[in-house]
Write a protein that holds these residues in place. Structure first.
Motif, PDB file in Angstrom:
ATOM      1  N   MET A   1     -22.356  -4.918  61.775  1.00 41.86           N
ATOM      2  CA  MET A   1     -22.561  -6.150  62.531  1.00 41.86           C
ATOM      3  C   MET A   1     -21.750  -7.340  61.995  1.00 41.86           C
ATOM      4  SD  MET A   1     -24.584  -5.475  64.944  1.00 41.86           S
ATOM      5  CE  MET A   1     -25.871  -4.417  65.516  1.00 41.86           C
ATOM      6  N   GLY A   2     -21.107  -7.189  60.838  1.00 44.24           N
ATOM      7  CA  GLY A   2     -20.265  -8.258  60.304  1.00 44.24           C
ATOM      8  C   GLY A   2     -21.011  -9.388  59.633  1.00 44.24           C
ATOM      9  N   VAL A   3     -22.173  -9.090  59.062  1.00 47.75           N
ATOM     10  CA  VAL A   3     -22.941 -10.093  58.329  1.00 47.75           C
ATOM     11  C   VAL A   3     -23.266  -9.550  56.941  1.00 47.75           C
ATOM     12  CG1 VAL A   3     -23.953 -11.110  60.400  1.00 47.75           C
ATOM     13  CG2 VAL A   3     -25.177  -9.308  59.210  1.00 47.75           C
ATOM     14  N   GLY A   4     -23.795 -10.413  56.073  1.00 47.05           N
ATOM     15  CA  GLY A   4     -24.179  -9.967  54.744  1.00 47.05           C
ATOM     16  C   GLY A   4     -24.915 -11.046  53.986  1.00 47.05           C
ATOM     17  N   ASN A   5     -25.384 -10.690  52.817  1.00 49.76           N
ATOM     18  CA  ASN A   5     -26.082 -11.617  51.939  1.00 49.76           C
ATOM     19  C   ASN A   5     -25.094 -12.149  50.910  1.00 49.76           C
ATOM     20  OD1 ASN A   5     -28.327 -10.720  53.349  1.00 49.76           O
ATOM     21  ND2 ASN A   5     -28.814  -9.178  51.820  1.00 49.76           N
ATOM     22  N   VAL A   6     -25.143 -13.451  50.659  1.00 53.14           N
ATOM     23  CA  VAL A   6     -24.205 -14.092  49.740  1.00 53.14           C
ATOM     24  C   VAL A   6     -24.990 -14.780  48.632  1.00 53.14           C
ATOM     25  CG1 VAL A   6     -22.407 -15.856  49.509  1.00 53.14           C
ATOM     26  CG2 VAL A   6     -22.521 -14.470  51.589  1.00 53.14           C
ATOM     27  N   GLY A   7     -24.585 -14.522  47.387  1.00 56.84           N
ATOM     28  CA  GLY A   7     -25.156 -15.187  46.224  1.00 56.84           C
ATOM     29  C   GLY A   7     -24.050 -15.848  45.427  1.00 56.84           C
ATOM     30  N   ILE A   8     -24.276 -17.062  44.980  1.00 57.61           N
ATOM     31  CA  ILE A   8     -23.271 -17.804  44.219  1.00 57.61           C
ATOM     32  C   ILE A   8     -23.887 -18.256  42.901  1.00 57.61           C
ATOM     33  CG2 ILE A   8     -21.756 -19.829  44.201  1.00 57.61           C
ATOM     34  CD1 ILE A   8     -21.841 -19.682  47.289  1.00 57.61           C
ATOM     35  N   SER A   9     -23.208 -17.910  41.803  1.00 55.36           N
ATOM     36  CA  SER A   9     -23.635 -18.315  40.461  1.00 55.36           C
ATOM     37  C   SER A   9     -22.629 -19.301  39.908  1.00 55.36           C
ATOM     38  CB  SER A   9     -23.690 -17.103  39.527  1.00 55.36           C
ATOM     39  OG  SER A   9     -24.526 -16.104  40.045  1.00 55.36           O
ATOM     40  N   SER A  10     -23.120 -20.228  39.113  1.00 60.70           N
ATOM     41  CA  SER A  10     -22.211 -21.193  38.489  1.00 60.70           C
ATOM     42  C   SER A  10     -22.292 -21.076  36.975  1.00 60.70           C
ATOM     43  CB  SER A  10     -22.549 -22.623  38.919  1.00 60.70           C
ATOM     44  OG  SER A  10     -23.685 -23.085  38.242  1.00 60.70           O
ATOM     45  N   ALA A  11     -21.346 -21.710  36.324  1.00 62.35           N
ATOM     46  CA  ALA A  11     -21.305 -21.679  34.863  1.00 62.35           C
ATOM     47  C   ALA A  11     -22.463 -22.448  34.247  1.00 62.35           C
ATOM     48  CB  ALA A  11     -19.977 -22.253  34.372  1.00 62.35           C
ATOM     49  N   GLY A  12     -23.053 -23.388  35.001  1.00 63.70           N
ATOM     50  CA  GLY A  12     -24.105 -24.240  34.463  1.00 63.70           C
ATOM     51  C   GLY A  12     -25.495 -23.622  34.482  1.00 63.70           C
ATOM     52  N   GLN A  13     -25.686 -22.535  35.207  1.00 61.95           N
ATOM     53  CA  GLN A  13     -27.007 -21.921  35.336  1.00 61.95           C
ATOM     54  C   GLN A  13     -26.936 -20.445  34.958  1.00 61.95           C
ATOM     55  OE1 GLN A  13     -29.859 -23.525  36.246  1.00 61.95           O
ATOM     56  NE2 GLN A  13     -28.736 -25.443  36.320  1.00 61.95           N
ATOM     57  N   SER A  14     -28.090 -19.866  34.656  1.00 61.27           N
ATOM     58  CA  SER A  14     -28.099 -18.468  34.217  1.00 61.27           C
ATOM     59  C   SER A  14     -28.251 -17.484  35.370  1.00 61.27           C
ATOM     60  CB  SER A  14     -29.234 -18.243  33.215  1.00 61.27           C
ATOM     61  OG  SER A  14     -30.477 -18.512  33.837  1.00 61.27           O
ATOM     62  N   GLY A  15     -28.731 -17.919  36.523  1.00 65.69           N
ATOM     63  CA  GLY A  15     -28.929 -16.998  37.634  1.00 65.69           C
ATOM     64  C   GLY A  15     -28.150 -17.406  38.863  1.00 65.69           C
ATOM     65  N   VAL A  16     -28.528 -16.798  39.978  1.00 66.74           N
ATOM     66  CA  VAL A  16     -27.908 -17.128  41.259  1.00 66.74           C
ATOM     67  C   VAL A  16     -28.476 -18.462  41.729  1.00 66.74           C
ATOM     68  CG1 VAL A  16     -27.655 -16.416  43.661  1.00 66.74           C
ATOM     69  CG2 VAL A  16     -27.541 -14.715  41.848  1.00 66.74           C
ATOM     70  N   GLU A  17     -27.610 -19.417  41.982  1.00 63.55           N
ATOM     71  CA  GLU A  17     -28.058 -20.742  42.422  1.00 63.55           C
ATOM     72  C   GLU A  17     -28.207 -20.828  43.929  1.00 63.55           C
ATOM     73  OE1 GLU A  17     -26.592 -24.376  40.538  1.00 63.55           O
ATOM     74  OE2 GLU A  17     -25.347 -23.014  39.359  1.00 63.55           O
ATOM     75  N   ILE A  18     -27.281 -20.214  44.637  1.00 59.70           N
ATOM     76  CA  ILE A  18     -27.334 -20.231  46.096  1.00 59.70           C
ATOM     77  C   ILE A  18     -27.411 -18.795  46.571  1.00 59.70           C
ATOM     78  CG2 ILE A  18     -26.006 -20.711  48.185  1.00 59.70           C
ATOM     79  CD1 ILE A  18     -24.934 -23.212  46.865  1.00 59.70           C
ATOM     80  N   PHE A  19     -28.439 -18.480  47.353  1.00 56.25           N
ATOM     81  CA  PHE A  19     -28.577 -17.149  47.940  1.00 56.25           C
ATOM     82  C   PHE A  19     -29.007 -17.317  49.385  1.00 56.25           C
ATOM     83  CE2 PHE A  19     -30.866 -13.343  49.185  1.00 56.25           C
ATOM     84  CZ  PHE A  19     -29.931 -12.374  48.859  1.00 56.25           C
ATOM     85  N   VAL A  20     -28.282 -16.685  50.289  1.00 56.13           N
ATOM     86  CA  VAL A  20     -28.616 -16.767  51.709  1.00 56.13           C
ATOM     87  C   VAL A  20     -28.369 -15.397  52.344  1.00 56.13           C
ATOM     88  CG1 VAL A  20     -26.338 -17.652  52.344  1.00 56.13           C
ATOM     89  CG2 VAL A  20     -28.268 -18.122  53.818  1.00 56.13           C
ATOM     90  N   ARG A  21     -29.289 -15.004  53.214  1.00 58.82           N
ATOM     91  CA  ARG A  21     -29.219 -13.703  53.892  1.00 58.82           C
ATOM     92  C   ARG A  21     -28.615 -13.843  55.284  1.00 58.82           C
ATOM     93  NH1 ARG A  21     -32.737 -10.230  51.174  1.00 58.82           N
ATOM     94  NH2 ARG A  21     -34.299 -11.295  49.932  1.00 58.82           N
ATOM     95  N   GLY A  22     -27.876 -12.816  55.695  1.00 56.19           N
ATOM     96  CA  GLY A  22     -27.432 -12.716  57.076  1.00 56.19           C
ATOM     97  C   GLY A  22     -26.328 -13.662  57.493  1.00 56.19           C
ATOM     98  N   ILE A  23     -25.462 -14.029  56.561  1.00 51.20           N
ATOM     99  CA  ILE A  23     -24.376 -14.947  56.884  1.00 51.20           C
ATOM    100  C   ILE A  23     -23.219 -14.171  57.532  1.00 51.20           C
ATOM    101  CG2 ILE A  23     -22.562 -16.356  55.796  1.00 51.20           C
ATOM    102  CD1 ILE A  23     -25.149 -17.831  56.161  1.00 51.20           C
ATOM    103  N   PRO A  24     -22.714 -14.675  58.663  1.00 56.02           N
ATOM    104  CA  PRO A  24     -21.568 -14.020  59.297  1.00 56.02           C
ATOM    105  C   PRO A  24     -20.319 -14.067  58.412  1.00 56.02           C
ATOM    106  CG  PRO A  24     -22.655 -15.490  60.846  1.00 56.02           C
ATOM    107  CD  PRO A  24     -23.254 -15.741  59.493  1.00 56.02           C
ATOM    108  N   ASP A  25     -19.580 -12.967  58.390  1.00 62.03           N
ATOM    109  CA  ASP A  25     -18.294 -12.843  57.698  1.00 62.03           C
ATOM    110  C   ASP A  25     -18.375 -13.238  56.224  1.00 62.03           C
ATOM    111  OD1 ASP A  25     -15.681 -12.211  57.348  1.00 62.03           O
ATOM    112  OD2 ASP A  25     -14.885 -13.767  58.671  1.00 62.03           O
ATOM    113  N   PRO A  26     -19.172 -12.510  55.425  1.00 65.91           N
ATOM    114  CA  PRO A  26     -19.347 -12.889  54.020  1.00 65.91           C
ATOM    115  C   PRO A  26     -18.068 -12.773  53.187  1.00 65.91           C
ATOM    116  CG  PRO A  26     -20.355 -10.771  54.439  1.00 65.91           C
ATOM    117  CD  PRO A  26     -19.943 -11.324  55.767  1.00 65.91           C
TER     118      PRO A  26
END
Length: 138
Positions: A95-120
Motif C-alpha cells: 500500500m506504500g505506507v509505513g511506520n517512521v521512528g526518528i532518534s536524535s543525539a540528545g535522547q536515548s530513545g525514539v523521539e518521533i514515532f508515527v504509524r501509517g505515513i505515506p511513502d516512508p
C-alpha cells in the motif's frame, strides 16, 4: 518594511493513511456499519486520530503534531538526527505506507514515532539529504 528570513520551506506534510495503513481493519469497520452501525463510531474515532496527527518536514527540522482539541508537538532538528527507522508490514509495503521512528543525539530513545505515513522511504531521504542541504523537491 519587515522580512521574515526564518520561514522554512515545508518539504513533506502528511497525515497517517487510514485505509492503506490498515485495510483489514477498515473493511471490518465497514462491515460493522452495515451489520450493527457500531463500526461508524470506530471509523470516526480513527478518522479524528488520523486527521489530528501530522508529520511535517522542513529543511531544518521534523515535527510531529498530535491532537484535535489539545495539542502535543515534538520536534527534532535534522542536525541532531542519529537514526531514522522505517518498519513496514507486507500489506503496508504493498500500500506504500509505513511506520517512521526518528532518534536524535540528545535522547536515548525514539523521539518521533508515527504509524501509517505515506511513502516512508521519501521521509528518510528528505531527512538525510535535507539536513545536508541536498534535497530538491519533486
Amino acid at each position: 518594511m519587515s522580512t521574515n528570513d526564518n520561514v522554512e520551506d515545508v518539504l513533506y506534510e502528511e497525515h497517517p493513511a487510514m485505509f492503506r495503513n490498515r485495510p483489514v481493519y477498515f473493511v471490518f469497520c465497514c462491515l460493522l456499519i452495515a451489520a450493527f452501525g457500531i463500526g461508524l463510531v470506530m471509523l470516526l474515532i480513527w478518522y479524528f486520530q488520523s486527521i489530528g496527527t501530522t508529520l511535517i518536514i522542513t529543511e531544518e527540522r521534523t515535527t510531529l503534531r498530535r491532537g484535535v482539541f489539545s495539542k502535543y508537538t515534538n520536534e527534532v532538528t535534522h542536525d541532531n538526527v542519529r537514526n531514522v527507522q522505517i518498519a513496514q508490514t507486507f500489506l503496508q509495503r504493498i500500500m506504500g505506507v509505513g511506520n517512521v521512528g526518528i532518534s536524535s543525539a540528545g535522547q536515548s530513545g525514539v523521539e518521533i514515532f508515527v504509524r501509517g505515513i505515506p511513502d516512508p522511504e521519501r521521509v528518510r531521504e528528505i531527512i538525510h539529504n535535507g539536513s545536508r542541504g541536498e534535497y530538491e523537491p519533486d
